[in-house]
Write an enzyme that holds these catalytic residues in place. Structure first.
Site, PDB file in Angstrom:
ATOM      1  N   CYS B  35       0.815  -1.205   0.000  1.00 35.92           N
ATOM      2  CA  CYS B  35       0.000   0.000   0.000  1.00 35.92           C
ATOM      3  C   CYS B  35       0.850   1.257   0.000  1.00 35.92           C
ATOM      4  O   CYS B  35       0.340   2.347  -0.203  1.00 35.92           O
ATOM      5  CB  CYS B  35      -0.899   0.028   1.225  1.00 35.92           C
ATOM      6  N   ASP B  37       2.296   2.584   2.600  1.00 29.93           N
ATOM      7  CA  ASP B  37       2.544   3.118   3.930  1.00 29.93           C
ATOM      8  C   ASP B  37       2.140   2.116   5.009  1.00 29.93           C
ATOM      9  O   ASP B  37       1.244   1.304   4.825  1.00 29.93           O
ATOM     10  CB  ASP B  37       1.920   4.499   4.178  1.00 29.93           C
ATOM     11  N   CYS B  61       5.267   8.266   3.348  1.00 28.03           N
ATOM     12  CA  CYS B  61       5.622   9.596   2.877  1.00 28.03           C
ATOM     13  C   CYS B  61       5.728  10.563   4.061  1.00 28.03           C
ATOM     14  O   CYS B  61       5.541  10.188   5.207  1.00 28.03           O
ATOM     15  CB  CYS B  61       4.591  10.072   1.879  1.00 28.03           C
ATOM     16  N   CYS B 105      -3.409   9.357   5.735  1.00 28.63           N
ATOM     17  CA  CYS B 105      -2.277   9.184   6.665  1.00 28.63           C
ATOM     18  C   CYS B 105      -2.741   9.363   8.108  1.00 28.63           C
ATOM     19  O   CYS B 105      -2.269   8.662   9.003  1.00 28.63           O
ATOM     20  CB  CYS B 105      -1.166  10.188   6.356  1.00 28.63           C
TER      21      CYS B 105
END
Lengths: 394, 281
Positions: B35, B37, B61, B105
């Site tokens: 994925c 992350d 990221c 995130c």
């Protein structure tokens, strides 16, 4: 050390100072319309003719075979849609899985928006990003209208055998287009001796400004314009010419022809120094793309178990500009289609970084990156849960 | 270039609480390499259920690293009950906001926190419950409905920004629109009831994780004895695409190895509908 170390020349390039200089008068006193009957406008038209000749020189083409456009994408769209209109009964295209979106998305949309009346075969690549010519030969169908294959891949720099592929297409009576946006100015091109029917290029990849592109159409190839309007470009592309940019592109092509050797010697040496230095200094780093058969300025390296955007932003803090095939940099959530097509594993695809050099780069800049990137990777790996759990002893 | 706040940049470049807690008693792991992350959140919880220490490891990221670090700062000193109230919006707000495309995130942070608390309490999270809507990222309708309700989502694009669902092939966009319509009809306070008791099935992420485990435990050690190796390239529905490396890549029997050995092991240990294919047929 200058404030910015620019290693992203496959994205865009610095406009050469010599190019800026020849363009400036056409933003101020020489503002006439090149199509006008008066000498004042006519002199702009003459400067465009001179630029056209210079560009044709770099491409090994006849000046009449060139059409000025606004960008590489417009050149690609014009070529592909023209080839389709010229072959109304033929509904099959051959392209590759690693094309630039300018070709890939157009081909896919053509397929989707016509309710799959058009079919697209996307040729695969191997682990080093190279095409299989046997697969290419098998891909032709009775109703293949066009082959569109890039000359050099923008992410890896891998070169495709377009001259040979164009000959094969011609022997089967199929038109051949190449997106040569990354190749022009870096590899020698002689279109008149080739079987290539269409070639797209873009100004801003070779030190001309953004907003100008060229489409080469071989003499005798059926052609339908994309932008229909005035008589500019002999009715093949309506719209007043972007005179200053076209004139700048003429100068840029002259410079590119003169610097071609430099690209393949000094730039290649700097690229190799950077690549070999990084691969040696950083464990679990891998080169993406064939080592020899690629552009002299491009290096694509995966740093396993770290994510590309994080690397780029750390480099950015040092003023170093590069790009990544990671999902996060594009906002698309998936890693680059080129890395996926090459079968680069997940552990590496998200951490791929592309460095693309130009003749403006210096050895000091490469040394700077070699000194600063390894600690960045080490820091990011230090916080990556996968680095701590990676398979050992392979 | 993303429009990150100064606080995001600071928490990315100088992350707080990176590392491991060896005697952590609440650990939450979410995300995967596939994925792009992943976050491992480690908490030390005392006898009064107060979080005395928090550390993280993140692959991802800048905003994923910043969100993880922010989360550890936010939970320290809080009781588990207080910490459980932290939403993804709280994490984003702590950082002065996140670009909308990066809201997932902050969702990853909230999910890791939930997983850590569940781990402390010895509860298994019902993650696999519900219908898998987005095959690319393994997101279920339960997760999507929750995101729609909690973050007041109105468009498919917003769902993708928050949950990643719909960010891959795009085939689930119609279903996402249906979920949005249902939620709008029920109103914001309506109780969320799964449409039907879907059969237990694995999300893509769970599949990838289990497949990797089988590879690591059994397949790789066997192949390596013969100088070979295997990489997981992609999982598309029930099709597992792999690449044989080293001696296996050039071995004439590689197809037999894939079908008779790798596929059989995966069917036994992961899912009996899986088929294994070479990435270069």
């Amino acid at each position: 050390m200058s404030a910015v170390i620019y290693l992203d020349n496959n994205a865009t390039t610095r406009v050469a100072p010599e190019v800026v200089e020849v363009m400036l008068p056409y933003f101020s006193e020489l503002y006439g319309n090149p199509s006008s009957m008066h000498t004042f406008g006519g002199q702009v038209g003459e400067a465009i003719i001179r630029a056209r000749t210079r560009i044709a020189g770099l491409l090994g083409a006849d000046p009449e075979e060139l059409i000025f456009t606004s960008c590489g994408t417009e050149s690609d769209s014009t070529a592909i849609l023209s080839a389709i209109r010229a072959n109304p009964g033929k509904r099959h295209l051959i392209t590759t899985r690693v094309e630039h979106p300018a070709v890939k998305n157009l081909a896919e949309n053509l397929q989707a928006f016509t309710g799959h009346k058009y079919r697209v075969t996307q040729l695969g690549v191997d682990g080093e990003g190279q095409l299989d010519l046997a697969e290419y030969e098998r891909a032709f169908a009775e109703d293949t209208a066009l082959v569109s294959v890039m000359w050099a891949n923008n992410e890896t720099g891998v070169l495709f055998p377009v001259l040979e592929m164009a000959e094969i297409a011609r022997s089967r009576g199929v038109l051949f287009h190449t997106d040569a946006v990354q190749a022009v100015g870096k590899v020698p091109i002689n279109l008149q001796e080739s079987a290539i029917d269409f070639l797209a290029m873009s100004g801003h990849k070779l030190h001309a400004p953004k907003g100008v592109g060229v489409l080469y159409v071989k003499k005798g190839t059926p052609f339908t314009p994309f932008l229909i309007g005035g008589h500019q470009e002999k009715g093949r592309r309506g719209g007043t010419e972007n005179a200053a940019a076209v004139i700048g592109l003429g100068k840029a092509c002259e410079l590119a022809a003169a610097r071609m050797t430099l690209e393949n010697t000094r730039v290649r040496l700097l690229r190799d120094k950077l690549e070999q230095g990084l691969l040696a200094a950083i464990p679990n780093s891998l080169r993406n793309g064939h080592p020899a058969n690629r552009l002299p300025n491009t290096s694509n390296i995966s740093f396993e178990y770290v994510e590309g955007e994080a690397i780029l932003l750390h480099l950015n803090a040092f003023g170093v500009c590069a790009s990544s095939g990671s999902a996060c940099t594009s906002g698309s959530l998936e890693p680059s289609h080129v890395m996926r097509a090459m079968g680069v594993p997940f552990t590496a695809a998200h951490g791929s970084i592309r460095f693309s050099l130009s003749s403006y780069n210096t050895e000091d800049e490469i040394d700077f990156v070699l000194a600063h990137l390894p600690p960045i990777i080490e820091k990011l790996r230090g916080m990556s849960p996968f680095w701590h759990n990676r398979p050992q002893g392979v | 270039m993303w429009d990150y706040t100064d606080k995001v940049k600071d928490y990315f470049l100088n992350p707080r609480n990176v590392g491991q807690i060896d005697d952590a008693n609440a650990v939450g792991e979410v995300g995967s390499l596939a994925c792009g992350d992943a976050l491992k959140l480690m908490l030390k919880v005392d006898a009064n259920e107060v979080i005395t220490d928090a550390k993280f490891q993140t692959f991802g990221c800048a905003s994923a690293i910043a969100s993880s670090s922010a989360l550890t700062e936010m939970v320290k000193g809080k009781s588990l009950a207080e910490a459980a109230k932290i939403t993804n919006e709280d994490i984003a707000n702590f950082l002065g906001g996140l670009p909308k495309e990066k809201m997932h995130c902050s969702v990853m942070g909230r999910e890791a926190l939930e997983a850590a608390i569940a781990n402390y309490r010895g509860i298994l999270l019902p993650k696999a419950e519900g219908e898998v809507v987005c095959e690319c990222f393994g997101v279920t309708d339960v997760e999507i409905r929750r995101a729609i309700e909690e973050s007041h989502l109105r468009t498919v694009e917003e769902i993708t920004n928050f949950t990643k669902a719909g960010g891959g092939c795009g085939k689930c966009h119609d279903r996402l629109r249906e979920l949005l319509a249902e939620s709008a009809k029920q109103g914001p306070k309506a109780k969320i009831i799964p449409l039907r008791a879907a059969p237990r099935r694995l999300t893509n992420i769970q599949k990838i994780k289990l497949i990797e485990e089988v590879f690591e435990r059994e397949v790789r050690p066997t192949l390596r004895k013969d100088g070979g190796d295997i990489e997981l390239i992609d999982v598309d529905g029930d099709t597992v695409i792999v690449s044989l490396r080293g001696a296996c890549g050039s071995c004439a029997k590689s197809r037999t190895t894939l079908k008779e050995y790798v596929e059989k092991r995966l069917r036994e240990q992961v899912l009996d509908t899986l088929t294994v294919e070479d990435d270069r047929p």
